[in-house]
Design a protein around this motif. Structure first.
Motif, short mmCIF file in Angstrom:
data_model
loop_
_atom_site.label_atom_id
_atom_site.label_comp_id
_atom_site.label_asym_id
_atom_site.label_seq_id
_atom_site.Cartn_x
_atom_site.Cartn_y
_atom_site.Cartn_z
N CYS A 67 2.90 -3.96 1.87
CA CYS A 67 3.85 -2.87 1.75
C CYS A 67 4.68 -3.14 0.50
N HIS A 68 4.47 -2.32 -0.53
CA HIS A 68 5.19 -2.52 -1.78
C HIS A 68 6.56 -1.87 -1.75
N ARG A 69 6.58 -0.58 -1.43
CA ARG A 69 7.84 0.17 -1.38
C ARG A 69 7.94 0.90 -0.05
N GLY A 70 9.18 1.18 0.37
CA GLY A 70 9.37 1.88 1.64
C GLY A 70 8.99 0.97 2.79
N HIS A 71 8.55 1.57 3.88
CA HIS A 71 8.01 0.80 4.99
C HIS A 71 6.84 1.58 5.58
N ALA A 72 6.03 0.92 6.37
CA ALA A 72 4.88 1.56 6.98
C ALA A 72 4.76 1.09 8.41
N GLU A 123 -6.48 -1.62 -4.35
CA GLU A 123 -6.13 -0.20 -4.45
C GLU A 123 -4.63 -0.03 -4.28
N ARG A 124 -4.00 0.68 -5.22
CA ARG A 124 -2.59 1.08 -5.07
C ARG A 124 -2.64 2.40 -4.31
N LEU A 125 -1.92 2.48 -3.19
CA LEU A 125 -2.02 3.64 -2.30
C LEU A 125 -0.65 4.23 -2.00
N PRO A 126 -0.22 5.24 -2.79
CA PRO A 126 1.02 5.95 -2.42
C PRO A 126 0.74 6.73 -1.13
N VAL A 127 1.64 6.65 -0.18
CA VAL A 127 1.40 7.28 1.13
C VAL A 127 2.61 8.13 1.48
N SER A 128 2.39 9.44 1.56
CA SER A 128 3.48 10.34 1.94
C SER A 128 3.17 11.07 3.24
N ALA A 129 1.96 10.90 3.76
CA ALA A 129 1.55 11.50 5.03
C ALA A 129 0.69 10.49 5.77
N PRO A 130 0.50 10.64 7.07
CA PRO A 130 -0.35 9.70 7.80
C PRO A 130 -1.73 9.60 7.15
N VAL A 131 -2.26 8.39 7.12
CA VAL A 131 -3.56 8.16 6.49
C VAL A 131 -4.31 7.08 7.28
N GLU A 132 -5.63 7.15 7.25
CA GLU A 132 -6.46 6.12 7.87
C GLU A 132 -7.04 5.24 6.77
N LEU A 184 1.58 1.28 -0.73
CA LEU A 184 0.88 0.11 -0.20
C LEU A 184 -0.11 -0.38 -1.25
N PHE A 185 -0.44 -1.66 -1.18
CA PHE A 185 -1.60 -2.19 -1.89
C PHE A 185 -2.60 -2.61 -0.83
N VAL A 186 -3.82 -2.11 -0.95
CA VAL A 186 -4.89 -2.45 -0.02
C VAL A 186 -5.85 -3.36 -0.77
N VAL A 187 -6.03 -4.57 -0.25
CA VAL A 187 -6.90 -5.58 -0.85
C VAL A 187 -8.06 -5.82 0.10
N ARG A 188 -9.28 -5.54 -0.37
CA ARG A 188 -10.47 -5.77 0.46
C ARG A 188 -11.25 -6.93 -0.15
#
Length: 192
Positions: free
Chosen positions: A143-148, A122-131, A183-187
């Protein structure tokens, strides 16, 4: 939970010798290209041409950097992929070739051994807190871009291309992103 830093990833030749791949993680630990259960890596693609064939492997590809590629997988219409595209899944043992759109790219590859393991990317753009749910057998968060920043007793900060590797013991992880983080989330789960 382990933090995998980009500076520590292992660089190795492609199976077909046409370039290099940067291995992020592999299972079992130390497995080679012919005996892994799952593998997550990045590759720099400098020229158009054929992909390596991996018997009995399912693969998902995502473009990280560059203008993109057009994938030709036997029996399917051509798939145009850019850094904005959703991850694309295909059997890694079908004849596959790629044509670069406009210069080199870097891609993310997730591969699992058919019949043993399955995966979701899953490609996950994150602009707010997320679970993020991490109940899979193994979850990797790149972490693809930015930081987390991952909340917890000891917060963990990922810089670009760093990865967090988790087992099923952490069911949910809260992410505090930087602006424009992706982010990329790999399950990875065991096949039934």
């Amino acid at each position: 939970m382990r933090v995998l830093r980009a500076a520590d990833y292992r660089v190795m030749p492609w199976k077909n010798g046409g370039g290099t791949t940067t291995e992020i993680a592999v299972s079992p630990a130390g497995a080679g290209l012919d005996d892994f259960d799952w593998r997550v890596s990045m590759a720099r693609v400098e020229t158009s041409g054929p992909f390596s064939s991996f018997a009995g492997i399912d693969r998902t590809l995502s473009v990280l950097e560059g203008e993109g590629i057009v994938l030709n997988v036997a029996g399917r219409p051509p798939e145009r992929m850019t850094a904005a595209s959703q991850p694309f899944s295909f059997p890694a043992d079908q004849p596959t070739s790629a044509a670069l759109i406009a210069g080199p790219i870097t891609d993310l590859n997730v591969m699992t051994r058919r019949g043993r393991m399955l995966h979701q990317v899953e490609r996950l753009p994150v602009s707010a807190p997320v679970e993020i749910s991490t109940e899979a057998c193994s979850t990797l968060i790149l972490c693809h871009r930015g930081h987390a920043i991952f909340a917890g007793a000891t917060p963990i900060r990922l810089e670009p291309l760093d990865t967090l590797l988790l087992g099923p013991d952490v069911p949910i992880l809260r992410v505090e992103p930087a602006p424009d983080a992706t982010l990329f989330v790999v399950r990875i789960i065991r096949a039934a």
